[in-house]
Design an enzyme around this catalytic site. Structure first.
Site, short mmCIF file in Angstrom:
data_model
loop_
_atom_site.label_atom_id
_atom_site.label_comp_id
_atom_site.label_asym_id
_atom_site.label_seq_id
_atom_site.Cartn_x
_atom_site.Cartn_y
_atom_site.Cartn_z
N GLU B 64 0.75 10.66 -9.52
CA GLU B 64 1.46 10.23 -10.66
C GLU B 64 1.44 8.40 -11.37
O GLU B 64 1.99 7.99 -11.90
CB GLU B 64 3.10 9.88 -9.78
N PHE B 126 15.33 21.21 -3.49
CA PHE B 126 14.16 21.08 -2.74
C PHE B 126 13.40 20.30 -3.83
O PHE B 126 14.46 20.85 -5.40
CB PHE B 126 13.59 22.58 -2.21
N GLN B 127 12.86 18.96 -3.67
CA GLN B 127 12.97 18.51 -5.06
C GLN B 127 13.56 17.32 -5.11
O GLN B 127 12.75 17.15 -6.54
CB GLN B 127 11.37 19.04 -5.43
N MET B 489 -7.63 -12.50 -1.54
CA MET B 489 -6.12 -13.29 -1.89
C MET B 489 -5.87 -13.66 -0.35
O MET B 489 -5.45 -15.28 -0.46
CB MET B 489 -5.83 -13.17 -2.60
C1 LIG Z 1 0.72 -2.82 -3.82
C2 LIG Z 1 0.04 -4.21 -2.68
N1 LIG Z 1 -0.01 -4.42 -1.64
C3 LIG Z 1 -0.63 -5.44 -1.62
C4 LIG Z 1 -0.25 -6.83 -2.15
C5 LIG Z 1 -0.84 -7.90 -1.36
N2 LIG Z 1 -2.13 -8.23 -1.27
C6 LIG Z 1 -2.33 -9.43 -3.32
S1 LIG Z 1 -3.94 -10.14 -2.88
C7 LIG Z 1 -4.67 -9.19 -1.90
C8 LIG Z 1 -5.94 -8.82 -1.66
C9 LIG Z 1 -6.31 -7.92 -2.52
O1 LIG Z 1 -7.99 -7.69 -2.24
P1 LIG Z 1 -9.09 -7.09 -2.87
O2 LIG Z 1 -8.47 -5.99 -3.41
O3 LIG Z 1 -10.47 -7.02 -2.47
O4 LIG Z 1 -9.46 -8.55 -3.81
P2 LIG Z 1 -10.22 -9.27 -3.35
O5 LIG Z 1 -8.87 -10.32 -3.57
O6 LIG Z 1 -11.07 -9.07 -2.66
O7 LIG Z 1 -10.56 -9.89 -4.75
C10 LIG Z 1 -3.13 -8.36 -1.40
C11 LIG Z 1 -3.69 -7.56 0.33
C12 LIG Z 1 -0.61 -6.71 -3.14
N3 LIG Z 1 -0.64 -7.11 -4.21
N4 LIG Z 1 0.26 -5.28 -3.82
#
Ligand SMILES: Cc1ncc(C[n+]2csc(CCOP(=O)(O)OP(=O)(O)O)c2C)c(N)n1
Ligand SMILES: [Mg+2]
Lengths: 178, 580
Positions: B64, B126-127, B489
């Site tokens: 979803e 349920f649900q 990041m």
């Molecule tokens: C659902 C979610 N969980 C955690 C984060 C925190 N977060 C922001 S950027 C990032 C890293 C993303 O890694 P990747 O998808 O490999 O992209 P990159 O930065 O390596 O290009 C995280 C964990 C977020 N923004 N969204």
């Protein structure tokens, strides 16, 4: 600087709206000091009276966010000197209080309160007023042994003369709808 | 789009079920595509849908969350609300992230969720979940329908509310008995909802005050936000800028509101934005913010933000005015209408000296960052060069989609966007896992357009199951995985601010090419520069989906950067600039 603000929130009569309104405050960690909901003179339009203590700035922001809720017509923000307001307090005392000589009736009269009912075991006293006044009566009655005390939230009216319909019509005209 | 449904007048049908009424209401609102996932509590609606496969295309996603992110992107590309079906309980709760994302990014989405029988409400059936309660803070409006007779009016309201004023998501929860009940159906579109005030009439005094500030400013600057795109004010903005000679910068969601090759455009604002606009914000004597909300990623430390400037804030949402930044002139209204009225009031001008200062900083950023990013002398690939290269090979009206992370900021910086592009990204919520389903939704809205997705190895795996939705629909999506095997990041922050303590950001990934193969999506992995051009050529060779994995430098960083809590003018160009 934090001050008391009374918000009059004019709403539709919808399930869940109160929840939506309170979430706007809780999200900002704002404590609602009192809340009263009642029907207005216009059918199906309700008014919540909410009292908070905060800065003018934050209160105005919150008011604008409240106005965005679908179901909220308008929000009025008032400082203490812009409104006339009242609260209602009820006091339950044991029936013995009547016989204690001190003259419960005299106290009631002096405080502009009234005896609402006298039952076999207790009497009920009602007082309308600001918190200071209902509190003063509470303290005076303390020696009689108060069984129960309850105070309502504030209901308030603004001092200016403009009726609600006019406010709503003005708002309606300030927008376009397509 | 195979079917086109013409505008329909009020429709009346006696004795139909609530479920059929839902379907007919959607058809009446010219819905063509639904993203969804069935389950017990929404079975009657799915049963009704079975008879309408000519009028409505339903896409079964694999989750979803995938459905709602697809619907968000569908809305951004098509300009119509995205429609989602989900069942009660877990189906409905799986929508919450998407609702929150759509809410903060002002995206019109309408979710229809099934709910248990009305007599079971509150009994922990349920649900059963209180989805109306849970979704309340993340919807523009929500409503629980318990009687079939409420359906047409509630849905008509849903459409009106989702797309008018500042757009946003709406959720309609329909109990199973209401879906099954028969009633006489009459559908009428809504063009007004009590207590909803979508389009403020423009206050002329405020407008004139704004014009006066603009005409007397020496160092003005325009901050362009998504409101420009939502109101379709790109042309007006261009006219305004060409007349006033004011430099422009954009928010992340405002990208494509102004062409990035215009001489007065100076890039993106904020944390990973461009050097010039961040520094110049704090020197400007006038900030003209259009359709943006001064998010903290844009402002940095607000106590040290645009302190030398008067502020004009143009926005349709009165609650954004004075929320984060105090204004001197607030013009509340639709960006297009405000700009239309403002243009004749402002003087023709050139701010040569001021613009030169922007250009000097732009050059400094080019020399110190951009040139090295896009033409690196490293052995390994750098994400910026990949985005830059692909940008040069895409059609000028390509839809560019990103996930969240370093690659997102790189895409925002290095893809050269113009007003014909559509840029789709998760802005206010920064939702990892948004990208892949969003690319699918975008492609459903514009099957003829080129859709390019830039995604990281972390975010891809949050909604990777939607590769199957892409496979089944053979969508023309070019998936570019910038694989650094890190939650890049977060790793960057750990490198810069936590002494390289890489706590749980190393990814140790699976073989993505095998995954793509399992989904029968053509793929290629490139690790060397000499392989890149032919891989890109192969990717664009046909209209089928393609999965391109680019193995990039593991510890690359996005610069410039405004460190968290710093003033925007303390933006740094490299790690060495970081104040110890
Ligand atoms: C659902 C979610 N969980 C955690 C984060 C925190 N977060 C922001 S950027 C990032 C890293 C993303 O890694 P990747 O998808 O490999 O992209 P990159 O930065 O390596 O290009 C995280 C964990 C977020 N923004 N969204
Ligand atoms: Mg990564």
């Amino acid at each position: 600087m934090e001050k008391l603000f009374t918000l009059l929130i004019v709403t539709e009569n919808n399930i869940g709206l109160l929840n939506h309104v309170t979430v706007v405050f809780t999200r900002r960690h704002m404590n609602i000091r009192s809340i009263t909901a009642s029907e207005s003179k216009i059918k199906d339009i309700y008014t919540y009276t909410i009292v908070i203590k905060n800065t003018r700035e934050l209160t105005d922001i919150v008011a604008k966010q409240l106005e965005k809720i679908i179901g909220v017509f308008k929000v009025f923000v008032y400082e203490e000197d812009e409104i006339i307001y009242q609260e209602l307090a009820l006091y339950k005392l044991p029936i013995s209080a009547i016989n204690e000589g001190v003259g419960i009736e005299k106290i009631v009269r002096e405080h502009n309160a009234r005896i609402l009912s006298i039952e076999k075991e207790y009497i009920l006293i009602e007082k309308t007023g600001h918190k200071k006044e209902t509190q003063a009566l509470l303290e005076t009655l303390e020696p009689f042994g108060i069984l129960q005390f309850i105070r309502s939230g504030r209901v308030a009216m603004a001092k200016p003369m403009k009726p609600l319909e006019e406010h709503l019509a003005e708002k309606e005209n300030a927008y376009e709808y397509i | 789009m195979t079917t086109t449904v013409k505008e329909k007048k009020a429709v009346k049908l006696d004795n139909i079920t609530g479920s059929e009424a839902v379907i007919r209401s959607l058809i009446n609102e010219n819905v063509e595509t639904i993203f969804g996932y069935p389950g017990g509590a929404i079975m009657p609606i799915y049963d009704a849908l079975y008879d309408f496969d000519k009028e409505l295309k339903h896409i079964l996603t694999r989750h979803e969350q995938g459905a709602i992110h697809a619907a968000e992107a569908y809305a951004k590309v098509s300009g119509k609300p995205g429609i989602v079906f989900a069942t009660s309980g877990p189906g409905a709760t799986n929508l919450i992230t998407g609702l929150a994302n759509a809410m903060v990014d002002s995206t019109p989405v309408i979710c229809i969720t099934g709910q248990v029988h009305s007599h079971l409400l509150g009994f922990d059936a349920f649900q059963e979940t209180d989805v109306v309660g849970i979704s309340m803070p993340v919807t523009k409006w929500n409503f629980q329908v318990t009687k079939a007779s409420e359906i047409p009016e509630v849905l008509a309201k849903a459409f009106y509310l989702a797309k008018n004023g500042r757009p946003g998501p709406v959720l309609i929860d329909i109990t199973k008995d209401a879906q099954l009940e028969n009633f006489d159906f009459l559908y009428q579109k809504v063009n007004k909802v009590p207590t909803f005030y979508p389009y403020p009439k423009i206050n002329n005094d405020a407008l004139l005050k704004a014009a006066e500030l603009i005409n007397s400013a020496k160092k003005p600057m325009v901050l362009a936000g998504q409101g420009i795109k939502i109101s379709g004010a790109e042309e007006e903005l261009k006219t305004f800028i060409n007349k006033t000679g004011i430099p422009v910068a954009s928010t992340l969601l405002g990208l494509t509101s102004f062409s990035s090759d215009h001489p007065l455009y100076f890039g993106m604002l904020g944390m990973h934005g461009s050097y010039a606009p961040n520094i110049k914000s704090n020197e400007a004597d006038l900030i003209i913010a259009v359709g943006m909300r001064f998010d903290d990623r844009v402002t940095g430390d607000t106590s040290r933000y645009i302190k030398n400037a008067k502020v004009i804030h143009i926005d349709i949402d009165a609650s954004e005015i004075d929320k984060n930044i105090k204004t001197d002139a607030a013009v509340i209204g639709d960006a297009k209408k405000v700009l239309e009225k403002l243009i004749p009031e402002v003087n023709q001008k050139k701010h040569e000296q001021w613009v030169n200062e922007f250009n000097e900083l732009k050059k400094e950023e080019y020399d110190k960052v951009i040139k090295i990013d896009i033409l690196p002398n490293t052995e390994k690939f750098r994400p910026a060069e990949i985005i830059h290269t692909i940008s040069g090979k895409c059609k000028e009206n390509a839809v560019v989609v990103t996930d969240v992370g370093q690659h997102q900021m790189m895409a925002a910086r290095y893809y050269s966007l113009n007003t014909k592009n559509i840029f789709i990204t998760s802005g206010g919520l920064g939702t990892m896992g948004f990208g892949l389903p969003a690319s699918f939704g975008a492609s459903m809205a514009a099957p003829d357009k080129q859709v390019v997705l830039f995604v990281g190895d972390g975010g891809l795996q949050m909604t990777i199951q939607e590769l199957d939705t892409i496979r089944r629909n053979n969508s023309n999506i070019k998936i570019v995985l910038l694989n650094n095997s890190y939650l890049g990041m977060v790793r960057q922050w750990q490198e810069l601010f936590n002494e390289k303590r890489y706590s749980f950001t190393d990814m140790d990934n699976p073989d993505f090419i095998k995954i793509a193969e399992a989904y029968s999506i053509k793929s290629s992995r490139v690790t060397k520069r000499e392989e890149l051009d032919s891989a890109i050529e192969q990717m664009f060779a046909d209209n089928n989906p393609f999965f391109l994995e680019v193995v990039v430098e593991r510890e690359d960083n996005v610069f410039p950067m405004v460190p968290g809590g710093a003033a925007v003018s303390d933006i740094i160009l490299a790690k060495n600039d970081l104040k110890k």
